[in-house]
Write a protein that holds these residues in place. Sequence first.
Motif, PDB file in Angstrom:
ATOM      1  N   SER A  76       5.523  -3.564  -7.203  1.00  0.00           N
ATOM      2  CA  SER A  76       4.945  -4.354  -6.352  1.00  0.00           C
ATOM      3  C   SER A  76       3.772  -3.695  -5.581  1.00  0.00           C
ATOM      4  O   SER A  76       3.232  -4.418  -4.862  1.00  0.00           O
ATOM      5  CB  SER A  76       6.023  -4.633  -5.286  1.00  0.00           C
ATOM      6  N   VAL A  77       3.776  -2.296  -5.702  1.00  0.00           N
ATOM      7  CA  VAL A  77       2.711  -1.685  -5.104  1.00  0.00           C
ATOM      8  C   VAL A  77       1.122  -1.870  -5.720  1.00  0.00           C
ATOM      9  O   VAL A  77       1.252  -1.870  -6.923  1.00  0.00           O
ATOM     10  CB  VAL A  77       2.864  -0.141  -5.344  1.00  0.00           C
ATOM     11  N   ASP A  78       0.156  -2.367  -4.891  1.00  0.00           N
ATOM     12  CA  ASP A  78      -0.814  -2.860  -5.525  1.00  0.00           C
ATOM     13  C   ASP A  78      -2.034  -1.546  -5.371  1.00  0.00           C
ATOM     14  O   ASP A  78      -2.967  -1.705  -6.248  1.00  0.00           O
ATOM     15  CB  ASP A  78      -1.469  -3.840  -4.426  1.00  0.00           C
ATOM     16  N   ILE A  79      -1.974  -0.849  -4.578  1.00  0.00           N
ATOM     17  CA  ILE A  79      -3.048   0.054  -4.000  1.00  0.00           C
ATOM     18  C   ILE A  79      -2.445   1.463  -3.698  1.00  0.00           C
ATOM     19  O   ILE A  79      -1.651   1.272  -3.032  1.00  0.00           O
ATOM     20  CB  ILE A  79      -4.096  -0.389  -3.268  1.00  0.00           C
ATOM     21  N   VAL A  80      -2.785   2.468  -4.287  1.00  0.00           N
ATOM     22  CA  VAL A  80      -2.508   3.961  -3.790  1.00  0.00           C
ATOM     23  C   VAL A  80      -3.875   4.489  -2.996  1.00  0.00           C
ATOM     24  O   VAL A  80      -4.908   4.441  -3.642  1.00  0.00           O
ATOM     25  CB  VAL A  80      -2.281   4.734  -5.082  1.00  0.00           C
ATOM     26  N   PHE A  81      -3.657   5.102  -1.882  1.00  0.00           N
ATOM     27  CA  PHE A  81      -4.519   6.028  -1.417  1.00  0.00           C
ATOM     28  C   PHE A  81      -4.104   7.469  -1.525  1.00  0.00           C
ATOM     29  O   PHE A  81      -3.038   7.779  -0.708  1.00  0.00           O
ATOM     30  CB  PHE A  81      -4.760   5.503   0.322  1.00  0.00           C
ATOM     31  N   HIS A  82      -4.434   8.036  -2.331  1.00  0.00           N
ATOM     32  CA  HIS A  82      -3.887   9.453  -2.443  1.00  0.00           C
ATOM     33  C   HIS A  82      -4.803  10.402  -1.474  1.00  0.00           C
ATOM     34  O   HIS A  82      -5.783  10.895  -1.893  1.00  0.00           O
ATOM     35  CB  HIS A  82      -4.277   9.855  -3.944  1.00  0.00           C
ATOM     36  N   CYS A  83      -4.533  10.700  -0.399  1.00  0.00           N
ATOM     37  CA  CYS A  83      -4.900  11.618   0.681  1.00  0.00           C
ATOM     38  C   CYS A  83      -4.309  13.026   0.537  1.00  0.00           C
ATOM     39  O   CYS A  83      -4.948  13.939   1.292  1.00  0.00           O
ATOM     40  CB  CYS A  83      -4.878  10.941   2.054  1.00  0.00           C
ATOM     41  N   ILE A 130       3.331  -1.469   4.097  1.00  0.00           N
ATOM     42  CA  ILE A 130       2.884  -0.042   4.118  1.00  0.00           C
ATOM     43  C   ILE A 130       4.175   1.056   3.746  1.00  0.00           C
ATOM     44  O   ILE A 130       5.150   1.079   4.381  1.00  0.00           O
ATOM     45  CB  ILE A 130       2.373   0.825   5.182  1.00  0.00           C
ATOM     46  N   ARG A 131       3.913   1.733   2.560  1.00  0.00           N
ATOM     47  CA  ARG A 131       5.041   2.885   2.547  1.00  0.00           C
ATOM     48  C   ARG A 131       4.279   4.254   2.235  1.00  0.00           C
ATOM     49  O   ARG A 131       3.152   4.431   1.672  1.00  0.00           O
ATOM     50  CB  ARG A 131       5.767   2.567   1.076  1.00  0.00           C
ATOM     51  N   CYS A 132       4.974   5.300   2.566  1.00  0.00           N
ATOM     52  CA  CYS A 132       4.352   6.725   2.406  1.00  0.00           C
ATOM     53  C   CYS A 132       4.987   7.745   1.537  1.00  0.00           C
ATOM     54  O   CYS A 132       6.685   7.555   1.850  1.00  0.00           O
ATOM     55  CB  CYS A 132       4.212   7.242   4.169  1.00  0.00           C
ATOM     56  N   LEU A 133       4.546   8.286   0.894  1.00  0.00           N
ATOM     57  CA  LEU A 133       5.161   9.509   0.129  1.00  0.00           C
ATOM     58  C   LEU A 133       4.857  10.741   0.947  1.00  0.00           C
ATOM     59  O   LEU A 133       3.792  11.039   1.103  1.00  0.00           O
ATOM     60  CB  LEU A 133       4.542   9.691  -1.412  1.00  0.00           C
ATOM     61  N   THR A 134       5.777  11.231   1.412  1.00  0.00           N
ATOM     62  CA  THR A 134       5.867  12.528   2.328  1.00  0.00           C
ATOM     63  C   THR A 134       6.277  13.607   1.609  1.00  0.00           C
ATOM     64  O   THR A 134       7.331  13.532   0.998  1.00  0.00           O
ATOM     65  CB  THR A 134       6.540  12.166   3.816  1.00  0.00           C
ATOM     66  N   VAL A 167       0.850  -1.409   0.147  1.00  0.00           N
ATOM     67  CA  VAL A 167      -0.005  -0.088   0.195  1.00  0.00           C
ATOM     68  C   VAL A 167       0.811   1.103   0.089  1.00  0.00           C
ATOM     69  O   VAL A 167       1.952   1.104   0.817  1.00  0.00           O
ATOM     70  CB  VAL A 167      -0.825  -0.098   1.155  1.00  0.00           C
ATOM     71  N   LEU A 168       0.384   2.234  -0.766  1.00  0.00           N
ATOM     72  CA  LEU A 168       1.136   3.570  -0.637  1.00  0.00           C
ATOM     73  C   LEU A 168       0.315   4.517  -0.504  1.00  0.00           C
ATOM     74  O   LEU A 168      -0.904   4.686  -1.078  1.00  0.00           O
ATOM     75  CB  LEU A 168       1.792   3.937  -2.365  1.00  0.00           C
ATOM     76  N   ILE A 169       0.552   5.295   0.654  1.00  0.00           N
ATOM     77  CA  ILE A 169      -0.168   6.360   1.121  1.00  0.00           C
ATOM     78  C   ILE A 169       0.382   7.706   0.693  1.00  0.00           C
ATOM     79  O   ILE A 169       1.585   7.875   1.183  1.00  0.00           O
ATOM     80  CB  ILE A 169      -0.673   6.130   2.616  1.00  0.00           C
ATOM     81  N   THR A 170      -0.376   8.898   0.396  1.00  0.00           N
ATOM     82  CA  THR A 170       0.210  10.159   0.542  1.00  0.00           C
ATOM     83  C   THR A 170      -0.630  10.747   1.467  1.00  0.00           C
ATOM     84  O   THR A 170      -1.631  10.419   1.993  1.00  0.00           O
ATOM     85  CB  THR A 170      -0.156  10.863  -0.974  1.00  0.00           C
ATOM     86  N   GLY A 171      -0.125  12.141   1.899  1.00  0.00           N
ATOM     87  CA  GLY A 171      -0.723  12.670   2.843  1.00  0.00           C
ATOM     88  C   GLY A 171      -0.411  12.468   4.414  1.00  0.00           C
ATOM     89  O   GLY A 171      -0.806  13.114   5.395  1.00  0.00           O
ATOM     90  N   ALA A 172       0.428  11.493   4.666  1.00  0.00           N
ATOM     91  CA  ALA A 172       0.952  11.443   5.887  1.00  0.00           C
ATOM     92  C   ALA A 172       2.301  12.174   6.074  1.00  0.00           C
ATOM     93  O   ALA A 172       2.930  12.152   5.016  1.00  0.00           O
ATOM     94  CB  ALA A 172       1.310  10.002   6.286  1.00  0.00           C
ATOM     95  N   PRO A 173       2.578  12.659   7.168  1.00  0.00           N
ATOM     96  CA  PRO A 173       1.948  12.652   8.634  1.00  0.00           C
ATOM     97  C   PRO A 173       0.671  13.567   8.624  1.00  0.00           C
ATOM     98  O   PRO A 173       0.552  14.194   9.759  1.00  0.00           O
ATOM     99  CB  PRO A 173       3.161  12.968   9.433  1.00  0.00           C
ATOM    100  N   ASP A 183       7.582  15.552  -3.810  1.00  0.00           N
ATOM    101  CA  ASP A 183       6.599  16.489  -4.017  1.00  0.00           C
ATOM    102  C   ASP A 183       5.843  16.309  -5.083  1.00  0.00           C
ATOM    103  O   ASP A 183       6.163  16.234  -6.344  1.00  0.00           O
ATOM    104  CB  ASP A 183       7.330  17.886  -4.067  1.00  0.00           C
ATOM    105  N   ILE A 184       4.496  16.078  -4.698  1.00  0.00           N
ATOM    106  CA  ILE A 184       3.516  15.547  -5.809  1.00  0.00           C
ATOM    107  C   ILE A 184       3.447  16.815  -7.040  1.00  0.00           C
ATOM    108  O   ILE A 184       2.722  16.446  -8.168  1.00  0.00           O
ATOM    109  CB  ILE A 184       2.175  15.295  -5.387  1.00  0.00           C
TER     110      ILE A 184
END
Length: 332
Positions: free
Chosen positions: A65-72, A27-31, A3-9, A51-52
Amino acid sequence: MEVLITGAPGWLGTELVRRLDDSEHTIRCLTLAGVDTSELDPYDVETYPGDIRQLDTIVDAFDDSVDIVFHCAGIIHPSSLFGADQFFKINANGTLNMLKAARKHDIDHFVYVSSNAAQGFNDSPNELMTEEMPCQPESNYGESKYMAEQHVRRYNQEYGLDFTIVRPCWYYGPRQPERMNRLMRMIEGGKPIVFGNGMNLRSMTYVPSLVDALVSVMERPSVSTGETYWIADERPYTTNYIYRTIADLLGVSENLQPIYVPTPISRIMEIADVTLGNLGIYEQNVHVAGEMSRNIACDPSKAISDLDWEPPTDLVEGMRAGVQWAREHDAI
């Protein structure tokens, strides 16, 4: 799953990390580069600064290998008076960059966290907004979130990228930002400002409940793929009820004497907000004053049905958790 998550922390991103940390998912986070990420230290996550707004800085967070992105990730209130262009650079173009990277690495599912602002205001307080209604965004922020939604849908149509869009409303709950602390302090002081008569309807979204919905989206791709969902408490509340609930939880209900500002003043602020936005200017107080008398109320029944998700049926317990968090952190 990976899972890749943006918007953390940030508020939502960190709550999602916390929830998934107890699962078997990786879990991996794009910070955001340069932001303090120590809040993520307790969790088993990999962080990738970027930086998006700049595609070349975010590609390292992706691989096949990333299955799903949660773009928060997104921006609600630019810090600079002349920062209205940041809505489009971050919310719209930033989402487009995320989609480009997701397509390059053949991501299975892209979940975009949009906003009630993408759809706009209710035409009538007697008719709740649903996913099938046309979008009529009323501000630069709303337009930028709607543009991002359109980018997501286009990448599905042109490249087959599976997606789900969720539209939360006014967030509340633990880890609330300063703007919510400020509202609580105004209510604690006994004289919060109410635009109009306070009987306008507002849908509210308890952040832990929003995370429940996001997890359900991930666990039910056969149902959620290609869909848009309103995510909010089971029913909307009047502004008066929201303020009274907070006052009750703060123990100041007997001293609550809101200052009611006539609705036309709010409409003038709304016009001013749009006018300033056209000039590239954003002023938070003007924006908030312009929408606070509006009905922004949705029907979350589609998400309840499709996702087997149970939202809060009332505001009290979630707001109690927010008040407790604010007290523990000396915010009120």
